[in-house]
Design an enzyme around this catalytic site. Structure first.
Site, PDB file in Angstrom:
ATOM      1  N   TYR A 167       0.658  -1.291   0.140  1.00 53.54           N
ATOM      2  CA  TYR A 167      -0.139  -0.032   0.153  1.00 53.54           C
ATOM      3  C   TYR A 167       0.814   1.244   0.058  1.00 53.54           C
ATOM      4  O   TYR A 167       0.539   2.014  -0.643  1.00 53.54           O
ATOM      5  CB  TYR A 167      -0.817  -0.268   1.136  1.00 53.54           C
ATOM      6  CG  TYR A 167      -2.382  -0.423   1.153  1.00 53.54           C
ATOM      7  CD1 TYR A 167      -2.504  -1.856   0.646  1.00 53.54           C
ATOM      8  CD2 TYR A 167      -3.828  -0.252   1.565  1.00 53.54           C
ATOM      9  CE1 TYR A 167      -3.639  -2.442   0.330  1.00 53.54           C
ATOM     10  CE2 TYR A 167      -4.655  -0.959   1.130  1.00 53.54           C
ATOM     11  CZ  TYR A 167      -4.574  -1.844   0.570  1.00 53.54           C
ATOM     12  OH  TYR A 167      -5.663  -2.629   0.667  1.00 53.54           O
ATOM     13  N   LYS A 197       3.147 -15.288   1.810  1.00 55.04           N
ATOM     14  CA  LYS A 197       3.373 -16.114   0.304  1.00 55.04           C
ATOM     15  C   LYS A 197       4.476 -16.317   0.526  1.00 55.04           C
ATOM     16  O   LYS A 197       5.425 -15.766  -0.442  1.00 55.04           O
ATOM     17  CB  LYS A 197       2.741 -14.796  -0.922  1.00 55.04           C
ATOM     18  CG  LYS A 197       2.384 -15.829  -2.167  1.00 55.04           C
ATOM     19  CD  LYS A 197       1.299 -16.354  -1.880  1.00 55.04           C
ATOM     20  CE  LYS A 197       0.866 -17.580  -3.553  1.00 55.04           C
ATOM     21  NZ  LYS A 197       0.345 -18.712  -3.741  1.00 55.04           N
ATOM     22  N   ASP A 217      -3.381 -18.080  -0.129  1.00 51.27           N
ATOM     23  CA  ASP A 217      -4.547 -18.514  -0.885  1.00 51.27           C
ATOM     24  C   ASP A 217      -5.182 -20.072  -0.378  1.00 51.27           C
ATOM     25  O   ASP A 217      -6.265 -19.853   0.310  1.00 51.27           O
ATOM     26  CB  ASP A 217      -3.785 -19.150  -2.171  1.00 51.27           C
ATOM     27  CG  ASP A 217      -2.257 -19.898  -2.187  1.00 51.27           C
ATOM     28  OD1 ASP A 217      -1.711 -19.741  -1.097  1.00 51.27           O
ATOM     29  OD2 ASP A 217      -2.107 -20.565  -2.887  1.00 51.27           O
ATOM     30  N   ASP A 236      -6.197  -6.977   3.740  1.00 50.87           N
ATOM     31  CA  ASP A 236      -7.615  -6.275   3.639  1.00 50.87           C
ATOM     32  C   ASP A 236      -8.516  -7.184   2.554  1.00 50.87           C
ATOM     33  O   ASP A 236      -9.988  -6.904   3.008  1.00 50.87           O
ATOM     34  CB  ASP A 236      -7.220  -5.419   1.775  1.00 50.87           C
ATOM     35  CG  ASP A 236      -7.591  -4.594   1.384  1.00 50.87           C
ATOM     36  OD1 ASP A 236      -9.137  -4.139   1.866  1.00 50.87           O
ATOM     37  OD2 ASP A 236      -8.029  -4.375   0.217  1.00 50.87           O
ATOM     38  N   ASP A 268     -12.040  -8.889   4.795  1.00 48.87           N
ATOM     39  CA  ASP A 268     -13.712  -9.082   3.906  1.00 48.87           C
ATOM     40  C   ASP A 268     -14.491 -10.384   4.153  1.00 48.87           C
ATOM     41  O   ASP A 268     -15.256 -10.430   4.336  1.00 48.87           O
ATOM     42  CB  ASP A 268     -13.554  -8.355   2.753  1.00 48.87           C
ATOM     43  CG  ASP A 268     -13.516  -6.359   2.241  1.00 48.87           C
ATOM     44  OD1 ASP A 268     -13.210  -6.056   3.669  1.00 48.87           O
ATOM     45  OD2 ASP A 268     -13.870  -6.444   1.457  1.00 48.87           O
TER      46      ASP A 268
HETATM   47  C1  IPM Z   1     -10.596  -1.001   3.938  1.00 49.66           C
HETATM   48  C2  IPM Z   1     -11.027  -0.353   3.097  1.00 49.66           C
HETATM   49  C3  IPM Z   1      -9.362   0.454   2.684  1.00 49.66           C
HETATM   50  C4  IPM Z   1      -8.467  -0.197   2.332  1.00 49.66           C
HETATM   51  C5  IPM Z   1      -9.930   1.658   1.292  1.00 49.66           C
HETATM   52  C6  IPM Z   1     -11.376   2.155   1.304  1.00 49.66           C
HETATM   53  C7  IPM Z   1      -8.472   2.304   0.932  1.00 49.66           C
HETATM   54  O1  IPM Z   1     -10.724  -1.823   1.621  1.00 49.66           O
HETATM   55  O2  IPM Z   1     -10.526  -0.361   5.638  1.00 49.66           O
HETATM   56  O3  IPM Z   1     -10.255  -2.327   4.562  1.00 49.66           O
HETATM   57  O4  IPM Z   1      -7.839  -1.090   1.472  1.00 49.66           O
HETATM   58  O5  IPM Z   1      -7.295  -0.432   3.584  1.00 49.66           O
HETATM   59 MG    MG Z   2     -11.046  -3.417   2.756  1.00 44.71          MG
END
Ligand code: IPM
Ligand code: MG
Length: 358
Positions: A141, A191, A223, A247, A251
């Site tokens: 990032y 990885k 993975d 990230d 999710d």
């Molecule tokens: C998160 C979001 C952010 C990230 C974005 C909005 C920059 O997806 O906080 O997970 O990628 O970190």
């Molecule tokens: Mg995110």
């Protein structure tokens, strides 16, 4: 001593859900169980609209001088064509990096009342309680060099994924410290079969583990970790991983619980200062409709009390209040199921407030 909370509602549903959390904070202040002052400032698209900058100077200053930050969400379609450094996400990334909020805690907890909301079978997710510890200020990032440039007559885009030993070590310690208060097991995700940066990551994690003889450390390729998360998620206690892997995996882990609308997060520096935000985004499709789920933001306030304001008693009260409201069958549309009562953002916030007063 009075502590200061920066309130950064941001974009989309951000202002609606943060308003419900602020209602709780105001009540706790009035009741005398919380000694804080709050101050609001724009960030993300709202920062761009107000000051031409997703992280206005005054907002950064407020964030720096506060003990904790409550953030709603950033981003929206109207900002997507702006140059990269003016986009809402830049406000969020700027706060993380300017304040060195390197340790991102993303719990994935399944509320028993919401077991039906998961897309996985109940036996696979019942009782789920995972803590993902995501490195937040390094890796691909923020790595340099990065860019898009002309090479051999065509455009070439590139980023750099790198970690210094010290960065790996501090996020490792965060994860092990948390594991000591939970199930004493850490799975480090990398990885290392392909990437040098992961090879170093693994080596440093092994070194950190020596200081925590009670904690069991395992390693998993990312993975496989994605696969194991949907196959048998209860094998995990604490997972620690790099910025981008975290990230993605967070999710997936969030969705195991059925609603990303329920999950809070904390982003901490080395001194316990933190930024607290719901894991979900700005949801522009439902912004302004009064249907967004404020519970993740309300639970973010509980996390703030626990990790930055040193008040786990009140944190627990908030968490119990949320539990009571779910027990009563109140649901925003994102977690609605048969036999429950569908309510909007404000009614949900009011119900938590009532439960807190009771
Ligand atoms: C998160 C979001 C952010 C990230 C974005 C909005 C920059 O997806 O906080 O997970 O990628 O970190
Ligand atoms: Mg995110």
């Amino acid at each position: 001593m009075t502590q200061k909370i920066a309130i950064l509602p941001g974009d989309g549903i951000g202002p609606e859900i943060v308003a419900e959390a602020v209602k709780l904070i105001d009540f706790l202040k009035a009741e005398g169980s919380l000694d804080v002052i709050t101050e609001e400032a724009p960030v993300g698209g709202a920062g761009y609209d107000a000051a031409g900058d997703p992280l206005p100077e005054a907002t950064l200053k407020l964030a720096r001088e506060s003990d904790a930050i409550l953030l709603g969400a950033v981003g929206g379609p109207q900002y997507e064509s702006l140059p990269r450094d003016k986009r809402p996400e830049k406000g969020l990334l700027g706060l993380r990096s300017e304040l060195t909020l390197f340790s991102n805690l993303r719990p994935a907890i399944l509320y028993p009342q919401l077991a039906d909301a998961s897309s996985l079978k109940a036996e696979i997710v019942a009782g789920l309680d995972i803590m993902i510890v995501r490195e937040l200020t390094g890796g691909i990032y923020f790595g340099a060099p990065r860019g898009i440039e002309d090479r051999n007559g065509e455009r070439y885009g590139y980023n750099t994924a790198g970690y210094a030993e010290s960065e790996i070590e501090r996020i490792g310690r965060s994860a092990f410290d948390i594991a000591m208060k939970r199930g004493k097991s850490v799975c480090s995700v990398d990885k290392a079969n392909v990437l040098e940066v992961s090879e170093l990551w693994r080596e440093v994690m092994e070194r950190v583990a020596k200081d925590y003889p009670e904690v069991e450390l395992s390693h998993m390729y990312v993975d496989n970790a994605a696969m194991q998360l949907v196959k048998w998620p209860k094998q995990f206690d604490v997972m620690v991983t790099s910025n981008m892997f975290g990230d993605i995996l967070s999710d997936a882990a969030a969705m195991l619980t059925g609603s990303i609308g329920m999950l809070p997060s904390a982003s901490l520096d080395a001194n316990g200062k933190g930024m607290y935000e719901p894991i979900h985004g700005s949801a522009p499709d439902i912004a302004g409709k009064g249907v967004a789920n404020p519970l993740a933001t309300i639970l973010s306030v509980a996390m703030m009390l626990r990790y930055s304001l040193n008040n786990s008693a009140v944190a627990e009260r908030i968490e119990n209040a949320v539990g009571k409201v779910l027990d009563k069958g109140l649901r925003t549309p994102d977690i609605m199921s048969e036999g429950c009562e569908e309510v909007g953002t404000v009614a949900m916030g009011d119900a938590v407030l009532e439960a807190l007063k009771a």
